[in-house]
Write a protein that holds these residues in place. Structure first.
Motif, PDB file in Angstrom:
ATOM      1  N   GLU A 234     -19.193 124.715 -15.213  1.00 54.78           N
ATOM      2  CA  GLU A 234     -20.075 124.322 -14.117  1.00 54.78           C
ATOM      3  C   GLU A 234     -19.721 125.065 -12.838  1.00 54.78           C
TER       4      GLU A 234
ATOM      5  N   ARG B  27     -25.778 122.463  -8.610  1.00 58.85           N
ATOM      6  CA  ARG B  27     -24.820 122.557  -9.710  1.00 58.85           C
ATOM      7  C   ARG B  27     -25.542 123.132 -10.922  1.00 58.85           C
TER       8      ARG B  27
ATOM      9  N   THR C 167     -24.636 125.222 -14.989  1.00 62.93           N
ATOM     10  CA  THR C 167     -23.656 125.690 -15.972  1.00 62.93           C
ATOM     11  C   THR C 167     -23.977 127.129 -16.344  1.00 62.93           C
TER      12      THR C 167
END
Length: 231
Positions: free
Chosen positions: A113, A127, A129
């Motif tokens: 992340e 946020r 990944t």
């Protein structure tokens, strides 16, 4: 636009970037520097994309073409040519901008992340990944704005000169096929076996939807960069 892509290893290719450029009406040429193809002339293209690779950016003895590539990057930075670097390519741009480049505390391999920095100019989620495949990292260049950071690497990218030059430590361009090839043919970054931020191959490939979720991130990033390049 016509873009030059510089490839440093047979197993670190452009991945989804090629299809994106074609879909958006841009042409491109891939230069296989590892196979002794000469770097392009800046005058022959509108922008440069520097792909990842496993080598040290200063290992001129084993890879003599690195010196020519560094000169090309310096000319592009001085000559207002747009650049995008990924992994090794980002480290090369950061070094030419005077930032420290060196070995990170831990290798980062697999899915991790990234938290967007408050001052980040990148049009990305707060946020997300991304895929990681590195041990070497870079500091934030002077006058650059940060992308954000992960637990293993506080500087995951930067934008310099109003977004004309972008550097990414993490990867948005990979596909299931390209990572499968990487895992089958390339050694994992040094220190991966002892790193708390390195995942095994079966875990990396277990969920194909992770690769699908990278596509809109790549689209947002490249669209932003292309807009800056055309400005």
């Amino acid at each position: 636009m016509h873009l030059h892509l510089l490839q440093h290893s047979p197993h670190h290719g452009p991945g989804r970037i090629s299809d994106w450029l074609t879909s958006m009406g841009h042409s491109h040429t891939v230069f296989h520097l590892y196979a002794d193809e000469a770097p392009p002339s800046l005058a022959d293209g509108d922008a440069l994309i520097l792909l990842d690779g496993p080598m040290d950016i200063l290992d001129d003895a084993r890879y003599p073409w690195l010196k020519r590539e560094r000169k090309l990057i310096a000319k592009a930075l001085d000559g207002n040519k747009p650049l995008l670097g990924i992994g090794m390519g980002a480290r090369m741009i950061a070094a030419e901008l005077g930032a420290t480049v060196g070995r990170g505390t831990f290798a980062e391999v697999g899915w991790h992340e990234v938290t967007l920095a408050p001052e980040s100019p990148f049009d990305l989620p707060e946020r997300f990944t991304a895929f990681m495949w590195h041990r070497d990292v870079f500091a934030l260049p002077d006058d650059a704005l940060p992308l954000g950071g992960s637990l293993g690497s506080p500087v995951q990218g930067f934008a310099w000169d109003a977004g004309r030059a972008l550097g990414l430590l993490c990867h948005f361009e990979v596909t299931h096929a390209s990572v499968s090839e990487l895992l089958a043919n390339d050694e994992q970054p040094e220190g991966s076996e002892a790193s708390p931020h390195a995942q095994p191959a079966e875990s990396i490939l277990a969920d194909g939807r992770r690769f699908d979720r990278l596509a809109p991130l790549l689209d947002r990033l490249l669209s932003q960069w292309i807009r800056s390049a055309a400005a």
